[in-house]
Every structure is written in C-alpha cells, then in structure tokens.
Scaffold this active site. Structure first.
Site, mmCIF file in Angstrom:
data_model
loop_
_atom_site.group_PDB
_atom_site.id
_atom_site.type_symbol
_atom_site.label_atom_id
_atom_site.label_comp_id
_atom_site.label_asym_id
_atom_site.label_seq_id
_atom_site.Cartn_x
_atom_site.Cartn_y
_atom_site.Cartn_z
ATOM 1 N N TYR A 52 -46.570 14.029 -1.997
ATOM 2 C CA TYR A 52 -47.364 13.565 -0.854
ATOM 3 C C TYR A 52 -46.722 14.039 0.451
ATOM 4 O O TYR A 52 -45.574 13.713 0.760
ATOM 5 C CB TYR A 52 -47.532 12.041 -0.861
ATOM 6 N N TRP A 215 -57.377 4.898 -8.260
ATOM 7 C CA TRP A 215 -57.064 5.626 -7.016
ATOM 8 C C TRP A 215 -58.336 6.067 -6.294
ATOM 9 O O TRP A 215 -59.384 6.198 -6.916
ATOM 10 C CB TRP A 215 -56.088 6.772 -7.228
ATOM 11 N N SER A 216 -58.209 6.266 -4.987
ATOM 12 C CA SER A 216 -59.342 6.613 -4.116
ATOM 13 C C SER A 216 -60.535 5.669 -4.304
ATOM 14 O O SER A 216 -61.639 6.114 -4.633
ATOM 15 C CB SER A 216 -59.763 8.071 -4.346
ATOM 16 N N LEU A 218 -62.406 4.324 -2.224
ATOM 17 C CA LEU A 218 -63.507 4.474 -1.259
ATOM 18 C C LEU A 218 -64.012 5.907 -1.164
ATOM 19 O O LEU A 218 -64.873 6.200 -0.338
ATOM 20 C CB LEU A 218 -63.044 4.031 0.143
ATOM 21 N N GLY A 225 -65.348 13.082 1.231
ATOM 22 C CA GLY A 225 -64.635 11.977 1.883
ATOM 23 C C GLY A 225 -65.164 10.636 1.422
ATOM 24 O O GLY A 225 -65.732 10.522 0.337
HETATM 25 N N1 LIG Z 1 -52.958 9.886 -9.157
HETATM 26 C C1 LIG Z 1 -53.626 10.732 -8.422
HETATM 27 O O1 LIG Z 1 -53.957 11.844 -8.838
HETATM 28 C C2 LIG Z 1 -54.011 10.320 -7.020
HETATM 29 C C3 LIG Z 1 -54.857 11.131 -6.255
HETATM 30 C C4 LIG Z 1 -55.184 10.702 -4.978
HETATM 31 C C5 LIG Z 1 -54.669 9.508 -4.472
HETATM 32 N N2 LIG Z 1 -53.826 8.756 -5.221
HETATM 33 C C6 LIG Z 1 -53.253 7.475 -4.719
HETATM 34 O O2 LIG Z 1 -54.304 6.640 -4.355
HETATM 35 C C7 LIG Z 1 -54.149 6.208 -3.000
HETATM 36 C C8 LIG Z 1 -55.484 6.013 -2.396
HETATM 37 O O3 LIG Z 1 -56.196 7.252 -2.304
HETATM 38 P P1 LIG Z 1 -57.118 7.552 -1.064
HETATM 39 O O4 LIG Z 1 -56.318 7.534 0.176
HETATM 40 O O5 LIG Z 1 -57.928 8.733 -1.355
HETATM 41 O O6 LIG Z 1 -58.011 6.221 -1.118
HETATM 42 P P2 LIG Z 1 -59.092 5.470 -0.296
HETATM 43 O O7 LIG Z 1 -58.558 4.120 -0.008
HETATM 44 O O8 LIG Z 1 -60.353 5.576 -1.080
HETATM 45 O O9 LIG Z 1 -59.302 6.287 1.040
HETATM 46 C C9 LIG Z 1 -58.554 6.078 2.207
HETATM 47 C C10 LIG Z 1 -59.210 6.856 3.311
HETATM 48 O O10 LIG Z 1 -60.480 6.254 3.588
HETATM 49 C C11 LIG Z 1 -60.549 6.018 4.982
HETATM 50 N N3 LIG Z 1 -61.438 4.897 5.333
HETATM 51 C C12 LIG Z 1 -62.631 5.050 5.938
HETATM 52 N N4 LIG Z 1 -63.199 3.857 6.188
HETATM 53 C C13 LIG Z 1 -62.345 2.922 5.754
HETATM 54 C C14 LIG Z 1 -62.384 1.503 5.765
HETATM 55 N N5 LIG Z 1 -63.407 0.825 6.277
HETATM 56 N N6 LIG Z 1 -61.370 0.828 5.205
HETATM 57 C C15 LIG Z 1 -60.335 1.517 4.686
HETATM 58 N N7 LIG Z 1 -60.235 2.872 4.666
HETATM 59 C C16 LIG Z 1 -61.235 3.583 5.199
HETATM 60 C C17 LIG Z 1 -59.109 5.766 5.397
HETATM 61 O O11 LIG Z 1 -58.984 5.962 6.785
HETATM 62 P P3 LIG Z 1 -58.005 5.013 7.649
HETATM 63 O O12 LIG Z 1 -56.619 5.397 7.277
HETATM 64 O O13 LIG Z 1 -58.346 5.345 9.062
HETATM 65 O O14 LIG Z 1 -58.317 3.603 7.299
HETATM 66 C C18 LIG Z 1 -58.402 6.818 4.587
HETATM 67 O O15 LIG Z 1 -58.474 8.083 5.214
HETATM 68 C C19 LIG Z 1 -53.280 7.296 -2.358
HETATM 69 O O16 LIG Z 1 -52.571 6.839 -1.232
HETATM 70 C C20 LIG Z 1 -52.357 7.640 -3.500
HETATM 71 O O17 LIG Z 1 -51.314 6.683 -3.530
HETATM 72 C C21 LIG Z 1 -53.503 9.147 -6.491
#
Ligand SMILES: NC(=O)c1ccc[n+]([C@@H]2O[C@H](COP(=O)([O-])OP(=O)(O)OC[C@H]3O[C@@H](n4cnc5c(N)ncnc54)[C@H](OP(=O)(O)O)[C@@H]3O)[C@@H](O)[C@H]2O)c1
Length: 306
Positions: A52, A215-216, A218, A225
C-alpha cells in the site's frame, strides 16, 4: 460496535476494521486523528499490506505508533504480502519472511497479529509457505495466518500443509460486487449470475469457521469508484436514500449494514480516510436491515432473482 470471535484464537475483532490502503499520502497528524477516531468508535482492527503506497501506508501508521507506542496494545494489526508490484506474485519462503521483516520495521512493532497471503501465486509451493509460517510463528513475529482473494480449493491446499489454522480470507464484497452470494442464489439457473467463480468460497469459509473480511465495501469496481451517489447506479442510490432516511444514517452506513446483515458474520474492511465518514459508517453496527430491505438493495444494484 459489534465484535466477532476469530475462530480458534483469543481475538475479538471489531465488525468494522480500518483499511489502510489509502493513507499513504496523509500526514502523521491526519493518520493519528483517523486512528483515534477508529479506536473511539470501538474499531480494534487495522488492515495493511506491504504494497500500500509502496510501503508508505505502513510507514505513516508506524510513525504514529512510534510517537504513541501505548496504542499498540489496543490494536489487532494485520498485514499482507505476496504481491510484487510490476512483477506479480511470490510466495517463496525468503520472500514472505523478508516482506514481514520490512512490514514490522515500517510499523514500528515487533509482531503482526495476522498475516495474509495477498493474492494467489500460481507457482506456490505449499510446503515452502508452511515452512515460512512456522518460522515466523516460532520467532513470535506473526500470531495468526490467513489469505486474501483465495478460492475454496486454494485455502484447502494451504491448510493441508500449514500447521496453523487459516483463520481469515479477505475477499471483495459489496452490494454491487456480490459474486459470493449471486451464484448460490442462482443455483440451477443458466444466467451469468449462476456462474461460481470462487469454488463456493462463502459456504467453504462458513463450514471451516474462516472469517470473511469484505474489502471495498463501497466500491462498484476499480474503474467506476464508489457506487454511493454514482449516477450509473440511480436505482440503488434511491433505495439507499430511502433506508438512510428511515434509519437516520448515511447511505454508506446502509451499504455496510447490508454486508453485516449476512449471517456469515463478515468483517467489513472500510477504506475511508475521513474521520467523519468513518464515524458515520460505524452507525451500521446499530442497524438490522429487514430481509425485504436486504433483497430490495440486492435487486436495486441491477441483479435479478430466479
Ligand atoms: N485484499 C485485497 O486485495 C484488497 C484490495 C483492495 C482493498 N483492500 C483493503 O480494503 C480496504 C477498503 O478498500 P477501499 O478503500 O477500496 O474501500 P471502500 O471503503 O469501499 O472505499 C473507500 C473510498 O470510498 C470513498 N467514499 C466515498 N463516499 C464515502 C462515504 N460516504 N463514506 C465513506 N467513504 C466514502 C472514500 O473517500 P473518503 O476517504 O473521502 O471517505 C474512499 O476513497 C483497503 O483500505 C484495504 O485495507 C484489500
């Protein structure tokens, strides 16, 4: 906050974990505020990966721990390894051990509570992985082991060789990215939703008490996105808005509540870097969607039901 027992371990993990993929460009002060908010909301679980931000996410998190080492005992810290940026995957013993040593240095900690293999390596020699796990475990550097993005068959193979239980599988899962439940719901049908792409990983993990970390929660996809307020998902956003009004929480919290409503007790790994968004999302743990609301959201995301 709700907590789940991580099977065969002493860990009670919060139902929502803080994902650290997007913190690489944040300042130490910003990350400190995010961590304080997480802990204040009852989040005790922090998800990292060596890749990351090219290591920067672990580094900035580690700077907070170096400044306030007393925070470490309040945290269950997980990291992942095995993806080699630009080259692909490497589950060789040396690679895994070096990756963990790098992570421990960056995080300013002497141990990881959990280590996950990030994404399957086609050339994986499971005996070698088992050897790496034994070494890391004996040295006290890693307490528990798991995987990410692994099929049921891949986890079974690894479990055949590993001396430690595989306790978690981190998989992409959300209202929009719901393949894990689609194939079960469309069983015996001919449409695309019926295709099992993961070897029945959802049922497999439940049978074997392996925690699924979503994960992800949202994200529609990498390219689109988030689906929150995304004009390509008008029906879903209408349904989310309706429920957000009913339960007095944000649409994001409803999307998280949809995952938590599944009886598999999946843990949600949230990726927000905004303390406000994080706090709002934690409201999801106070909500129990009705069956009809759960299915209405599923259908509103563009899926069908037989
Ligand atoms: N194992 C794997 O292959 C893998 C792959 C990807 C991710 N991951 C893990 O999963 C975690 C989550 O993934 P992700 O970041 O893609 O997840 P997510 O929680 O679905 O997305 C977060 C993104 O959504 C945005 N967002 C837009 N509106 C929002 C709202 N109302 N409330 C909250 N967020 C909002 C956030 O912006 P703001 O920051 O401005 O709130 C941020 O950019 C990562 O940090 C990582 O630890 C694992």
């Amino acid at each position: 906050m709700k907590y789940y027992q991580l099977s065969n371990t002493q860990y009670h993990v919060s139902a929502i974990g803080m994902g650290c993929m997007r913190i690489a460009n944040k300042s130490v002060e910003e990350v400190e505020e995010l961590i304080d908010t997480a802990l204040d909301c009852g989040i005790n679980f922090f998800d990292h990966a060596d890749i990351y931000g090219g290591g920067k996410s672990e580094e900035v998190f580690g700077e907070v721990l170096a400044k306030r080492p007393e925070l470490r005992e309040k945290m269950i810290i997980q990291s992942k390894c095995g993806i080699v940026p630009g080259k692909r995957y490497d589950f060789s013993k040396d690679y895994i051990i070096n990756a963990v040593n790098g992570t421990l240095d960056r995080l300013h900690t002497d141990h990881l509570d959990l280590l996950l293999l990030h994404r399957p390596d086609a050339l994986c020699d499971y005996e070698e992985v088992a050897d790496a796990f034994n070494t890391l475990n004996k040295e006290g550097k890693v307490c528990q082991f798991g995987v990410s993005n692994h099929t049921a068959g891949q986890v079974r193979l690894l479990q055949m060789y590993a001396n430690q239980s595989i306790v978690a599988n981190q998989l992409q899962f959300s209202i929009v990215h719901s393949g894990m439940v689609d194939s079960g719901l469309h069983m015996n049908m001919t449409e695309d939703f019926a295709v099992d792409k993961d070897g029945g990983v959802l049922d497999f993990c439940r049978f074997n008490e392996i925690m699924i970390q979503a994960w992800s929660p949202l994200q529609a996809s990498w390219s689109e996105g988030t689906f929150i307020d995304n004009p390509h998902y008008p029906q879903l956003n209408e349904e989310l808005a309706k429920l957000s009004e009913k339960y007095h929480v944000t649409k994001a919290a409803i999307a998280v509540a949809w995952i938590l409503r599944h009886p598999a007790h999946m843990q949600v790994i949230s990726g927000t870097t905004s303390p406000i968004h994080l706090r709002e999302m934690c409201e999801a743990t106070n909500i129990q969607l009705t069956r009809q609301e759960w299915y209405n959201l599923y259908l509103a995301s563009g899926k069908t039901l037989p």
